[in-house]
Enzyme design. Structure first.
Site, PDB file in Angstrom:
ATOM      1  CG  HIS A   1     -44.433 -34.850  19.605  1.00 52.37           C
ATOM      2  ND1 HIS A   1     -44.883 -34.365  18.570  1.00 52.37           N
ATOM      3  CD2 HIS A   1     -43.577 -35.880  19.208  1.00 52.37           C
ATOM      4  CE1 HIS A   1     -44.585 -35.155  17.571  1.00 52.37           C
ATOM      5  NE2 HIS A   1     -43.723 -35.956  17.871  1.00 52.37           N
TER       6      HIS A   1
ATOM      7  CD  GLU B   1     -22.839 -17.404  -2.043  1.00 48.77           C
ATOM      8  OE1 GLU B   1     -23.299 -17.803  -1.048  1.00 48.77           O
ATOM      9  OE2 GLU B   1     -23.480 -17.556  -3.135  1.00 48.77           O
TER      10      GLU B   1
ATOM     11  CG  ASP C   1     -22.262 -19.556   2.124  1.00 44.86           C
ATOM     12  OD1 ASP C   1     -21.782 -20.278   3.109  1.00 44.86           O
ATOM     13  OD2 ASP C   1     -22.805 -20.069   1.527  1.00 44.86           O
TER      14      ASP C   1
ATOM     15  CB  CYS D   1     -31.042 -13.487   0.256  1.00 47.53           C
ATOM     16  SG  CYS D   1     -29.354 -13.823  -0.364  1.00 47.53           S
TER      17      CYS D   1
END
Lengths: 89, 592
Positions: free
Chosen positions: B200, B443, B467, B514
């Site tokens: 945190h 990919e 990938d 991408c």
């Protein structure tokens, strides 16, 4: 008494905030609520208990509700876990 | 003596970079006041009063937390405040309250001792649970523990930490209430022994933009209040007693970092155009609809990859056409005519939908995933999604992309189903955009090799590098034992990327990336040199990539490609790119 199993789909599992939401939701109902993960069962109205479950992404949890408003409670919990997936990713 | 000599020596310590930025100044120790508890055995007459003391302490803690929730929500944000709501729940927890009362009544222990024992038990069990995120919650337990014990012992308020001068706060571990209670305008940075990026304290440090390094292990023993340190939240380094030379170096880094941040802000409304006038489409990747806001704020040209799996993974029923249509329509409309590439569902592999039962497979990543699920019974699912996407195309610039294409017949099949959908709509008079661009995600290496043939069947190619790397190098990206072989800079991968771009261009289609690779500033020039037309990046890296694009010329980028292609190992490539980029962008050298 009703029972149902769910898969945890938010990436970080039931960490503090989801545990808080789960406890708040189950505490709204009169029915007793127990939740288990890999055979370890805790009171779903106790934040400490729910945190100790250590339910990670992909684990299957089992809910066991018992009481007059068990149906409504199950509906609300299902909505939280399945539809809203604890309001996070 | 020994102390003196070591104190003057410069020491560089590596921790975990938790919040970016650079700070230098004196260290102030922030001891999260240790609570000391003495065990007593209660007389029978004392027991009721002790239980009452405990209950009052809990009530007071609840009231204080409520104030803290409000204060945090106002000063930092609602999200950060939520953690204190969890603390409130801990105080209402039957397990904690009942167990403490039981220990007071039955074991006749004083309230602070009883509560301490209960909380410490939970702390220990929580730390034993797998997963960093839950382990970090032990800090919350400690925070609540201290708060209540202080109340029981009557030390009403934690001392508000007064800092005389701006300083770097060092603590073994900062609890959430510590982070909020420290005077923020005097905090230069946080350094901590414990914690990871998801603790945190780290999350809050990032939201209040204070440079932080965590996980420094036992630096507490090396540091003294007043020591001068440099904290580099970009690289996760803490330097104790730096030499004058190091200080100078960091002074430069410090002002440079500021300049970089400030300079990038101005790029928001500017086009991603190279100096010699080539326009590059710079878009952002999103996984959930609510990220559209971040995309628009980042100044992106559109969405380069909208993953739709979440629609299938979060519910136990399949998403209906209507549900999907509404979802897509609202995103498309909110983009105000900026393009969005919607990728049809890429399920299977590590993403198993609840509503469809996929048979277990020995090699899920080589099994029924992506387009391979669109045949046979899968066609209805595929068609439902296509209908929703095509209907949404009437409201903006929709592009469709198909995942896991590995051969020509697959892209033909997708086009066929898409045409069927359009035919039905024409007959029914349902509006849609006639010219929806269709792309193949590249990919799988087999698709990369025949990218020229595949591009005859579609309008664009988008390389899914995450990938592609895993399939080209035969490396499971989730397997930690072979993680060292997952190499984005592997020459084979870079050559494949280069080939795909060339083959796409040969047939007049544009090519984008991408995957993570598009967000890596180290290879931005390389990719421009290869002729990449579209970069789809994560919103946080967008402005940096834009800056690089705007400052280079295609010709110099092409030279880099020629050099890189001649290298045989990833190490040589990285070394070369670092040198080139550091040289070329001396003001951004911090980032390479």
């Amino acid at each position: 008494m009703i029972e149902k199993s769910f898969t945890i789909t938010n990436k970080l599992g039931i960490h503090a905030r989801p545990a808080g939401l789960l406890v708040k939701t189950s505490s709204r109902y009169k029915s007793s609520a127990f939740i288990s993960n890999e055979g370890h069962e805790v009171n779903a109205k106790s934040i400490m208990g729910v945190l100790m479950l250590g339910a990670a992404f992909g684990s299957t949890i089992h809910l066991r509700l018992d009481g007059e408003d068990e149906q409504e409670a199950m509906k609300a919990l299902e909505d939280l876990i399945v539809n809203r997936h604890f309001d996070e990713e | 003596m020994d102390n003196l000599s070591t104190q003057k020596e410069e020491q560089v310590l590596q921790g975990v970079a938790a919040s970016p930025g650079i700070a230098m100044g004196p260290v102030v120790f922030f001891g999260s006041e240790l609570v000391t508890v003495e065990q007593r055995t209660l007389a029978d007459s004392e027991i009721n009063r002790e239980v009452e003391t405990f209950c009052k302490a809990i009530e007071k803690a609840k009231t204080d937390l409520q104030k803290l929730v409000e204060k945090t929500a106002l000063s930092i944000g609602r999200e950060s405040a939520k953690i204190f709501e969890v603390h409130q729940l801990l105080l209402e927890d039957v397990l904690i309250v009942d167990e403490t009362v039981k220990r007071i009544r039955e074991e006749k222990k004083n309230a602070d001792q009883a509560f301490l024992e209960v909380m410490e038990n939970f702390e220990v069990s929580l730390e034993s649970i797998e997963g960093e995120y839950l382990k970090a919650r032990a800090a919350d337990i400690r925070d609540v523990k201290r708060r209540v014990i202080r109340n029981i012992q009557g030390n009403a308020h934690p001392r508000q930490k007064k800092l005389k001068e701006p300083a770097i706060i060092f603590a073994k571990e900062l609890t959430p209430s510590d982070t909020v209670n420290i005077e923020r305008n005097k905090v230069l940075g946080f350094a901590m022994d414990f914690g990871g990026r998801t603790s945190h304290a780290a999350i809050m440090a990032r939201s209040i933009k204070v440079p932080s390094v965590v996980g420094l292990k036992k630096i507490g023993q090396l540091l003294h209040t007043g020591d001068f340190v440099i904290l580099d939240g970009n690289s996760g380094v803490l330097i104790i007693n730096p030499t004058l030379k190091t200080i100078d170096e960091y002074k430069r880094k410090f002002s440079d970092y500021r300049n970089i941040q400030n300079k990038l802000k101005h790029l928001k409304g500017l086009p991603a155009r190279t100096r010699d006038g080539k326009d590059i489409e710079l878009s952002a990747n999103i996984e959930f609809p609510d990220e559209v806001k971040a995309v628009k704020e980042s100044g992106a040209d559109g969405v380069g990859l909208f993953r739709t799996e979440y629609l299938y993974l979060t519910k136990s029923e399949l998403p209906t056409e209507e549900e999907q249509f509404n979802e897509y329509k609202s995103i498309v409309k909110s983009l105000n005519d900026q393009p969005i590439i919607i990728r049809t569902f890429d399920l299977g592999g590590d993403k198993a939908p609840k509503a469809i039962s996929l048979p277990p497979e020995a090699n899920p990543f080589l099994g029924a995933r992506g387009i391979r699920l669109y045949r046979d019974e899968g066609i209805n699912l595929f068609k439902t999604q296509l209908r929703a996407i095509v209907r949404a195309s009437a409201y903006g610039k929709v592009r469709i992309m198909f995942p896991m294409i590995s051969c020509v017949s697959e892209i033909r099949y997708c086009q066929q189903v898409l045409n069927d959908v359009k035919d039905e709509f024409r007959k029914q008079g349902i509006p849609f955009a006639e010219d929806i661009p269709v792309g193949a995600m590249i990919e799988v290496p087999s698709a990369a090799v025949i990218a020229d043939i595949i591009s005859q069947e579609c309008d664009f190619l988008s390389i899914g590098t995450n990938d592609l790397i895993q399939y080209a190098l035969a490396v499971d990206r989730g397997n930690e034992h072979i993680a060292y072989l997952y190499q984005p800079y592997n020459p084979s991968v870079l050559r494949l990327v280069k080939d795909v771009i060339q083959k796409g261009h040969k047939n007049g289609v544009w090519v984008g990336i991408c995957g993570e690779m598009a967000s890596d500033p180290l290879i931005t020039m390389l990719l421009i040199g290869m002729g990449l037309d579209e970069f789809s990046v994560s919103p946080v890296s967008l402005l940096l990539i834009k800056e690089i694009i705007r400052r280079v010329e295609c010709a110099e980028c092409i030279n880099i490609v020629e050099e890189v292609i001649s290298f045989g190992t990833p190490d040589e490539i990285v070394k070369y790119l670092r040198k080139v980029m550091k040289n070329r962008f001396q003001d951004l050298y911090l980032l390479f």
